[in-house]
Design a protein around this motif. Sequence first.
Motif, PDB file in Angstrom:
ATOM      1  N   ALA A  18       0.866  -1.233   0.138  1.00  0.00           N
ATOM      2  CA  ALA A  18      -0.229   0.142  -0.126  1.00  0.00           C
ATOM      3  C   ALA A  18       0.851   1.422  -0.150  1.00  0.00           C
ATOM      4  O   ALA A  18       0.531   2.277  -0.826  1.00  0.00           O
ATOM      5  CB  ALA A  18      -0.993   0.014   1.412  1.00  0.00           C
ATOM      6  N   ASN A  19       1.913   1.189   0.789  1.00  0.00           N
ATOM      7  CA  ASN A  19       2.917   2.380   0.706  1.00  0.00           C
ATOM      8  C   ASN A  19       3.718   2.685  -0.451  1.00  0.00           C
ATOM      9  O   ASN A  19       3.746   3.716  -0.812  1.00  0.00           O
ATOM     10  CB  ASN A  19       3.807   2.203   1.905  1.00  0.00           C
ATOM     11  CG  ASN A  19       3.075   2.393   3.390  1.00  0.00           C
ATOM     12  OD1 ASN A  19       2.040   2.637   3.586  1.00  0.00           O
ATOM     13  ND2 ASN A  19       3.700   1.712   4.130  1.00  0.00           N
ATOM     14  N   LEU A  20       3.752   1.383  -1.328  1.00  0.00           N
ATOM     15  CA  LEU A  20       4.512   1.677  -2.317  1.00  0.00           C
ATOM     16  C   LEU A  20       3.778   2.126  -3.551  1.00  0.00           C
ATOM     17  O   LEU A  20       3.836   2.899  -4.571  1.00  0.00           O
ATOM     18  CB  LEU A  20       5.164   0.253  -2.845  1.00  0.00           C
ATOM     19  CG  LEU A  20       6.316  -0.359  -2.106  1.00  0.00           C
ATOM     20  CD1 LEU A  20       6.551  -1.611  -2.430  1.00  0.00           C
ATOM     21  CD2 LEU A  20       7.465   0.407  -2.293  1.00  0.00           C
ATOM     22  N   LEU A 341      -7.965  21.736   4.888  1.00  0.00           N
ATOM     23  CA  LEU A 341      -7.528  21.714   6.294  1.00  0.00           C
ATOM     24  C   LEU A 341      -9.086  21.876   6.957  1.00  0.00           C
ATOM     25  O   LEU A 341      -9.034  21.123   7.868  1.00  0.00           O
ATOM     26  CB  LEU A 341      -7.098  23.325   6.332  1.00  0.00           C
ATOM     27  CG  LEU A 341      -7.196  23.867   7.809  1.00  0.00           C
ATOM     28  CD1 LEU A 341      -6.023  22.901   8.739  1.00  0.00           C
ATOM     29  CD2 LEU A 341      -6.526  25.247   7.655  1.00  0.00           C
ATOM     30  N   LEU A 342     -10.059  22.246   6.392  1.00  0.00           N
ATOM     31  CA  LEU A 342     -11.496  21.969   7.006  1.00  0.00           C
ATOM     32  C   LEU A 342     -11.926  20.522   6.945  1.00  0.00           C
ATOM     33  O   LEU A 342     -12.397  20.197   7.782  1.00  0.00           O
ATOM     34  CB  LEU A 342     -12.413  22.572   5.945  1.00  0.00           C
ATOM     35  CG  LEU A 342     -12.319  24.345   6.003  1.00  0.00           C
ATOM     36  CD1 LEU A 342     -13.311  24.868   5.228  1.00  0.00           C
ATOM     37  CD2 LEU A 342     -12.581  24.811   7.569  1.00  0.00           C
ATOM     38  N   VAL A 343     -11.541  19.754   6.119  1.00  0.00           N
ATOM     39  CA  VAL A 343     -11.762  18.245   5.869  1.00  0.00           C
ATOM     40  C   VAL A 343     -11.062  17.441   7.173  1.00  0.00           C
ATOM     41  O   VAL A 343     -11.550  16.773   7.718  1.00  0.00           O
ATOM     42  CB  VAL A 343     -11.447  17.611   4.710  1.00  0.00           C
ATOM     43  CG1 VAL A 343     -11.258  16.137   4.636  1.00  0.00           C
ATOM     44  CG2 VAL A 343     -12.451  18.252   3.514  1.00  0.00           C
ATOM     45  N   VAL A 344      -9.734  17.929   7.406  1.00  0.00           N
ATOM     46  CA  VAL A 344      -8.993  17.545   8.431  1.00  0.00           C
ATOM     47  C   VAL A 344      -9.516  17.692   9.887  1.00  0.00           C
ATOM     48  O   VAL A 344      -9.857  16.866  10.752  1.00  0.00           O
ATOM     49  CB  VAL A 344      -7.446  17.945   8.172  1.00  0.00           C
ATOM     50  CG1 VAL A 344      -6.813  17.403   9.465  1.00  0.00           C
ATOM     51  CG2 VAL A 344      -6.872  17.336   7.055  1.00  0.00           C
ATOM     52  N   VAL A 359      -6.749   9.249   6.182  1.00  0.00           N
ATOM     53  CA  VAL A 359      -7.880   9.684   5.280  1.00  0.00           C
ATOM     54  C   VAL A 359      -7.454  11.189   4.577  1.00  0.00           C
ATOM     55  O   VAL A 359      -7.607  11.274   3.325  1.00  0.00           O
ATOM     56  CB  VAL A 359      -9.407   9.800   5.960  1.00  0.00           C
ATOM     57  CG1 VAL A 359     -10.309  10.414   5.083  1.00  0.00           C
ATOM     58  CG2 VAL A 359      -9.514   8.126   6.266  1.00  0.00           C
ATOM     59  N   ALA A 360      -7.007  12.172   5.287  1.00  0.00           N
ATOM     60  CA  ALA A 360      -6.665  13.234   4.802  1.00  0.00           C
ATOM     61  C   ALA A 360      -5.733  13.113   3.841  1.00  0.00           C
ATOM     62  O   ALA A 360      -5.473  13.744   2.714  1.00  0.00           O
ATOM     63  CB  ALA A 360      -6.197  14.220   5.868  1.00  0.00           C
ATOM     64  N   ILE A 361      -4.470  12.352   4.191  1.00  0.00           N
ATOM     65  CA  ILE A 361      -3.326  12.059   3.029  1.00  0.00           C
ATOM     66  C   ILE A 361      -3.974  11.846   1.771  1.00  0.00           C
ATOM     67  O   ILE A 361      -3.252  11.779   0.664  1.00  0.00           O
ATOM     68  CB  ILE A 361      -2.265  11.291   3.854  1.00  0.00           C
ATOM     69  CG1 ILE A 361      -1.791  12.067   4.808  1.00  0.00           C
ATOM     70  CG2 ILE A 361      -1.269  10.747   2.826  1.00  0.00           C
ATOM     71  CD1 ILE A 361      -0.746  11.029   5.712  1.00  0.00           C
ATOM     72  N   GLY A 362      -4.934  10.675   2.089  1.00  0.00           N
ATOM     73  CA  GLY A 362      -5.377   9.994   0.505  1.00  0.00           C
ATOM     74  C   GLY A 362      -6.139  11.007  -0.350  1.00  0.00           C
ATOM     75  O   GLY A 362      -6.121  10.601  -1.473  1.00  0.00           O
ATOM     76  N   ILE A 363      -6.636  12.118   0.314  1.00  0.00           N
ATOM     77  CA  ILE A 363      -7.196  13.185  -0.822  1.00  0.00           C
ATOM     78  C   ILE A 363      -6.175  13.462  -1.810  1.00  0.00           C
ATOM     79  O   ILE A 363      -6.152  13.507  -3.093  1.00  0.00           O
ATOM     80  CB  ILE A 363      -7.994  14.234  -0.007  1.00  0.00           C
ATOM     81  CG1 ILE A 363      -8.956  13.763   0.953  1.00  0.00           C
ATOM     82  CG2 ILE A 363      -8.372  15.433  -0.996  1.00  0.00           C
ATOM     83  CD1 ILE A 363      -9.860  14.409   1.627  1.00  0.00           C
ATOM     84  N   PRO A 364      -5.029  14.329  -1.192  1.00  0.00           N
ATOM     85  CA  PRO A 364      -3.965  14.970  -2.433  1.00  0.00           C
ATOM     86  C   PRO A 364      -3.438  13.750  -3.059  1.00  0.00           C
ATOM     87  O   PRO A 364      -3.161  13.890  -4.335  1.00  0.00           O
ATOM     88  CB  PRO A 364      -3.008  15.734  -1.474  1.00  0.00           C
ATOM     89  CG  PRO A 364      -3.322  15.183  -0.252  1.00  0.00           C
ATOM     90  CD  PRO A 364      -4.650  14.671   0.070  1.00  0.00           C
ATOM     91  N   PHE A 367      -5.569  13.049  -6.142  1.00  0.00           N
ATOM     92  CA  PHE A 367      -5.241  14.128  -6.917  1.00  0.00           C
ATOM     93  C   PHE A 367      -3.919  14.148  -7.730  1.00  0.00           C
ATOM     94  O   PHE A 367      -4.048  14.270  -8.777  1.00  0.00           O
ATOM     95  CB  PHE A 367      -5.536  15.565  -6.260  1.00  0.00           C
ATOM     96  CG  PHE A 367      -6.852  15.971  -6.111  1.00  0.00           C
ATOM     97  CD1 PHE A 367      -7.361  16.930  -7.292  1.00  0.00           C
ATOM     98  CD2 PHE A 367      -7.410  16.031  -4.940  1.00  0.00           C
ATOM     99  CE1 PHE A 367      -8.693  17.088  -7.097  1.00  0.00           C
ATOM    100  CE2 PHE A 367      -8.889  16.579  -4.821  1.00  0.00           C
ATOM    101  CZ  PHE A 367      -9.675  17.181  -5.902  1.00  0.00           C
ATOM    102  N   MET A 368      -2.897  13.809  -7.180  1.00  0.00           N
ATOM    103  CA  MET A 368      -1.659  13.604  -7.798  1.00  0.00           C
ATOM    104  C   MET A 368      -1.780  12.434  -8.651  1.00  0.00           C
ATOM    105  O   MET A 368      -1.252  12.626  -9.714  1.00  0.00           O
ATOM    106  CB  MET A 368      -0.629  13.329  -6.656  1.00  0.00           C
ATOM    107  CG  MET A 368      -0.393  14.645  -5.760  1.00  0.00           C
ATOM    108  SD  MET A 368       0.339  15.711  -6.574  1.00  0.00           S
ATOM    109  CE  MET A 368       2.009  15.257  -6.799  1.00  0.00           C
ATOM    110  N   ALA A 369      -2.285  11.390  -8.557  1.00  0.00           N
ATOM    111  CA  ALA A 369      -2.465  10.201  -9.266  1.00  0.00           C
ATOM    112  C   ALA A 369      -3.151  10.642 -10.621  1.00  0.00           C
ATOM    113  O   ALA A 369      -3.044  10.138 -11.667  1.00  0.00           O
ATOM    114  CB  ALA A 369      -3.215   8.930  -8.683  1.00  0.00           C
ATOM    115  N   ALA A 370      -4.448  11.272 -10.277  1.00  0.00           N
ATOM    116  CA  ALA A 370      -5.187  11.485 -11.400  1.00  0.00           C
ATOM    117  C   ALA A 370      -4.283  12.790 -12.163  1.00  0.00           C
ATOM    118  O   ALA A 370      -4.392  12.564 -13.671  1.00  0.00           O
ATOM    119  CB  ALA A 370      -6.375  12.538 -11.004  1.00  0.00           C
ATOM    120  N   LEU A 371      -3.426  13.359 -11.920  1.00  0.00           N
ATOM    121  CA  LEU A 371      -2.618  14.300 -12.643  1.00  0.00           C
ATOM    122  C   LEU A 371      -1.562  13.541 -13.308  1.00  0.00           C
ATOM    123  O   LEU A 371      -1.262  13.730 -14.629  1.00  0.00           O
ATOM    124  CB  LEU A 371      -1.948  15.458 -11.724  1.00  0.00           C
ATOM    125  CG  LEU A 371      -2.740  16.553 -11.347  1.00  0.00           C
ATOM    126  CD1 LEU A 371      -1.990  17.223 -10.135  1.00  0.00           C
ATOM    127  CD2 LEU A 371      -3.526  17.320 -12.358  1.00  0.00           C
TER     128      LEU A 371
END
Length: 388
Positions: A18-20, A341-344, A359-364, A367-371
């Motif tokens: 998962a980390n990889l 920040l509000l989500v966290v 969960v908060a780390i999963g959001i950015p 986005f990075m994977a989508a980019l």
Amino acid sequence: MSRKRGVIGFFVHHRVAANLVMLAMLLGGALGIARMNVQFFPSFALDVVSVRVVWSGASAEDIEQGVTNPLEQKLRSIDGLKRMTSTSAQGIANITLEFVEGSDPVLALDDVRQQVDGFTSLPADAETPEVSRVVRYEPVARLLVRGDLDERELRQLVHRFESELLLRGIDRVEVSGLAQQQISVEVPAERLQGLSLSLDQVAERVQGMSRDLPAGILGQQDSARELRSLEQRRDPLAFESLPILSGDRVQLRLGDIATIRQEPREGQLRLSRDGRSAVEMQLQRAESGDSLAAARVLDEWLAETRPQLPPSVELEVHDESWQLIDERISLLISNGAGGLLLVVILLYFFLPARVALWVAIGIPTAFMAALGVFWGIGGSINMMSLFA
């Protein structure tokens, strides 16, 4: 107790995997951001060829009957033609040919040129048709050059700036405010009589020997190259060497019998600012270019050039289109950071701290994977993709 199967179960029992995966998603996003083009509008195919014919003094009706309609009949038989539109106005005819998606632009341009070159029914007073492929460029900024200089010095300075910007990576520079140059050839009547030549014969010789002509296509598909015969003269020295008469012992050149000068055409609009001569340079990027990269090139060039200019010359930058996309990127980043920040904060109210963090780390990360995926499929950072 049996282990849960499936993707979630696999990552629950293999935390290193998962980390990889998360690391790969972050690296892919970072690579995409670093290499993805930044532009105002998304890229799209533009397979369009334009035909332009000038017939000075002719009415719109004469243009339509004598130029537009006959040329349209000639061009309808071109392979891959999707749509053809035309405009007939006083003194000028414009025909636009749109080809089906995926057509080879070089071959399409050559097909149109061959059809136009084979058209022999143009009026005698009409100029040679201009055939060109429509290429889309986007503005980056406008640069105003002004100073207490005569026209020749200002022209030389602007041409120097244009060459420097193109060498640094600006895709295209359009100059406005400089009068178009013309080559004037003056032949004394006494010399024509002594050589038994007429002015029409000299003009026909100059026109026949100073032309750029297409010579077809060499190769196929990706390796296709357009061949041209480049003989058109561009300056007075080149016209001086043009042969007029050739004999067994003596070869007479145009410079031997004529006075050749390069001078601006009369009656053209010139720019001025605060009573001083000015020239505007519009910097543009190609469809595959990067607006922010072009802006950085311009800033670096200005920082190096301005200290070297005389006090009477000024460079003024305005209409910086790249700032629009830069402002929207900054707005999106600030709003995204505030939303994260509000989500966290909300997650910490309802979940344990450790779970809320992941969960908060999963959001950015998402986005990075989508980019990264977006860059891989040929996308770009533009107004539509930002808001999407």
